[in-house]
Design a protein around this motif. Sequence first.
Motif, PDB file in Angstrom:
ATOM      1  N   ASN A   5     -14.665  42.810  24.036  1.00 49.00           N
ATOM      2  CA  ASN A   5     -13.642  43.681  24.623  1.00 49.00           C
ATOM      3  C   ASN A   5     -14.275  44.881  25.316  1.00 49.00           C
ATOM      4  OD1 ASN A   5     -11.834  42.101  22.975  1.00 49.00           O
ATOM      5  ND2 ASN A   5     -12.331  43.480  21.269  1.00 49.00           N
ATOM      6  N   SER A   6     -13.793  45.164  26.523  1.00 50.88           N
ATOM      7  CA  SER A   6     -14.274  46.362  27.232  1.00 50.88           C
ATOM      8  C   SER A   6     -13.076  47.235  27.574  1.00 50.88           C
ATOM      9  CB  SER A   6     -14.997  45.969  28.525  1.00 50.88           C
ATOM     10  OG  SER A   6     -16.113  45.160  28.225  1.00 50.88           O
ATOM     11  N   ILE A   7     -13.116  48.453  27.083  1.00 51.14           N
ATOM     12  CA  ILE A   7     -12.036  49.407  27.375  1.00 51.14           C
ATOM     13  C   ILE A   7     -12.566  50.354  28.449  1.00 51.14           C
ATOM     14  CG2 ILE A   7     -10.361  51.012  26.359  1.00 51.14           C
ATOM     15  CD1 ILE A   7     -10.518  48.256  24.884  1.00 51.14           C
ATOM     16  N   VAL A   8     -11.940  50.324  29.607  1.00 47.47           N
ATOM     17  CA  VAL A   8     -12.407  51.123  30.750  1.00 47.47           C
ATOM     18  C   VAL A   8     -11.445  52.303  30.963  1.00 47.47           C
ATOM     19  CG1 VAL A   8     -12.716  51.088  33.263  1.00 47.47           C
ATOM     20  CG2 VAL A   8     -13.619  49.220  31.844  1.00 47.47           C
ATOM     21  N   VAL A  92      -9.535  46.103  29.313  1.00 44.61           N
ATOM     22  CA  VAL A  92      -8.355  46.970  29.173  1.00 44.61           C
ATOM     23  C   VAL A  92      -8.626  48.265  29.927  1.00 44.61           C
ATOM     24  CG1 VAL A  92      -6.878  48.251  27.556  1.00 44.61           C
ATOM     25  CG2 VAL A  92      -7.791  46.019  26.899  1.00 44.61           C
ATOM     26  N   CYS A  93      -7.612  48.735  30.653  1.00 43.57           N
ATOM     27  CA  CYS A  93      -7.716  50.027  31.326  1.00 43.57           C
ATOM     28  C   CYS A  93      -6.712  50.980  30.687  1.00 43.57           C
ATOM     29  CB  CYS A  93      -7.398  49.845  32.806  1.00 43.57           C
ATOM     30  SG  CYS A  93      -7.275  51.404  33.689  1.00 43.57           S
ATOM     31  N   MET A  94      -7.163  52.159  30.370  1.00 44.19           N
ATOM     32  CA  MET A  94      -6.228  53.176  29.865  1.00 44.19           C
ATOM     33  C   MET A  94      -6.690  54.560  30.307  1.00 44.19           C
ATOM     34  SD  MET A  94      -7.171  52.947  25.818  1.00 44.19           S
ATOM     35  CE  MET A  94      -5.801  53.968  25.295  1.00 44.19           C
ATOM     36  N   ASP A  95      -5.759  55.518  30.264  1.00 45.37           N
ATOM     37  CA  ASP A  95      -6.084  56.876  30.683  1.00 45.37           C
ATOM     38  C   ASP A  95      -6.881  57.610  29.609  1.00 45.37           C
ATOM     39  OD1 ASP A  95      -4.673  56.374  32.946  1.00 45.37           O
ATOM     40  OD2 ASP A  95      -2.897  57.515  32.358  1.00 45.37           O
ATOM     41  N   GLY A 163      -4.317  45.282  31.117  1.00 46.29           N
ATOM     42  CA  GLY A 163      -5.546  44.554  30.824  1.00 46.29           C
ATOM     43  C   GLY A 163      -5.513  43.177  31.440  1.00 46.29           C
ATOM     44  N   LEU A 164      -6.679  42.584  31.563  1.00 48.05           N
ATOM     45  CA  LEU A 164      -6.739  41.223  32.073  1.00 48.05           C
ATOM     46  C   LEU A 164      -7.982  40.510  31.569  1.00 48.05           C
ATOM     47  CD1 LEU A 164      -7.905  41.032  35.766  1.00 48.05           C
ATOM     48  CD2 LEU A 164      -7.989  43.130  34.470  1.00 48.05           C
TER      49      LEU A 164
END
Length: 263
Positions: A5-8, A92-95, A163-164
Motif C-alpha cells: 500500500n502506498s499512501i500519497v 491512496v491519495c489523501m490530504d 484510491g486505485l
Amino acid sequence: MAIENSIVVPAYHEKLNIGPLTKRLFAALGNSDSKITELIFVDDNSQDGSVEEVEKLKKEGYNVNIIVRTTERGLSSAVLRGFQESKGEYLVCMDADLQHPPESVPDFLNKLRKHPFVIGTRYAAGVGIDKDWPLYRRVISGGARILAVPLTTATDPMSGFFGLQKKYLTSAKNIDTQGFKIALELLAKLPLPKDQPIGEFPYSFGVRTEGESKLSSKVMIQYLQQLKDLYVYKFGASTIVATLLALVVLVLLVLSSLFHAIF
Ligand SMILES: Nc1nc2c(ncn2[C@@H]2O[C@H](COP(=O)(O)OP(=O)(O)O[C@H]3O[C@H](CO)[C@@H](O)[C@H](O)[C@@H]3O)[C@@H](O)[C@H]2O)c(=O)[nH]1
Ligand SMILES: [Mg+2]
C-alpha cells in the motif's frame, strides 16, 4: 516485507500536519499493515521545515518519505508524481490537513482490494461535512459537483480522498495535471473495467485546524478549463456546440412566449 500500500499526500506548507497525520495513520494501520504500507508526501519546496519533520519521523521508525519538487507546482501533478514513485499496488491519495480521517484508511484499503478505483464520498447516509466548513466553500463545492454530473457516476468527484489499483494507472493517457481535481480526471479518462463498478467510500470531511487552504481563484479557473476539456473529451466538440445552440434556441423561445403573454 514487500510494500503493498502506498499512501500519497500532496503537501504545501503543511509542516504542522505531517507529524499528526503520520502518527494517526500508522496507529490506525496497526503492526502488520504498517509493515506493508509506505507514506509519501509530495511537497513543492515549501521550505517550512516539512523535510526536517519527515526526517524526524523516519528516525522514529515510520515508513515515511518526502519528495520535494522544485520546478513544478500543483496538487494534481504532485499526486501523479507520488503515484509514479510509489512501490505499492494499492494507491491512496489523501490530504495532509487531516480533513480526510487517517483512521478510515484501513477500511478504505479493504475496499480498494475489491474495486479498481475507490472514491471517498461525503454524500452518503451517516456521513457529511463538518458544520464549521464555511458556507462559501459548500456553495463552490456543490456547484463544481453539479457541473461534473454528466462526466461520472461518482457521487463526490470533487473528493481529494481516493484510491486505485496501480495496474490501471499504467494505461493512463492525456491526463491533465492542472488544478486540484485529479480524481475526476482519472475517473473520466482511465480505462477502468466496465464490469467492475467504482467503489464509493463514505467518510466525514473534517475541518483544517493547522495551516491554510490553497484553493484560489486560479484553481477555480483551472477547474472550469478542465471541465471544458473533459466535456469535449467525452461528448465531442460538435455535440457540445449543438447542445449549446439548442439551449440558446430554447431560451429564446421561452423569452418570446413570455413577451407575447405579457404584451
Ligand atoms: N504539493 C502540493 N500540494 C498542494 C498544492 N496545493 C494544495 N496542496 C495540498 O493538497 C491538499 C489539499 O489542499 P487544501 O488547500 O487543503 O484544499 P481544500 O481547499 O481543503 O480542498 C479539499 O477539499 C476539496 C473538496 O471540496 C478537494 O477537492 C480537494 O482535493 C481538497 O481535498 C493539502 O494537503 C495541500 O497541502 C500544491 O500546489 N502542491
Ligand atoms: Mg483542506
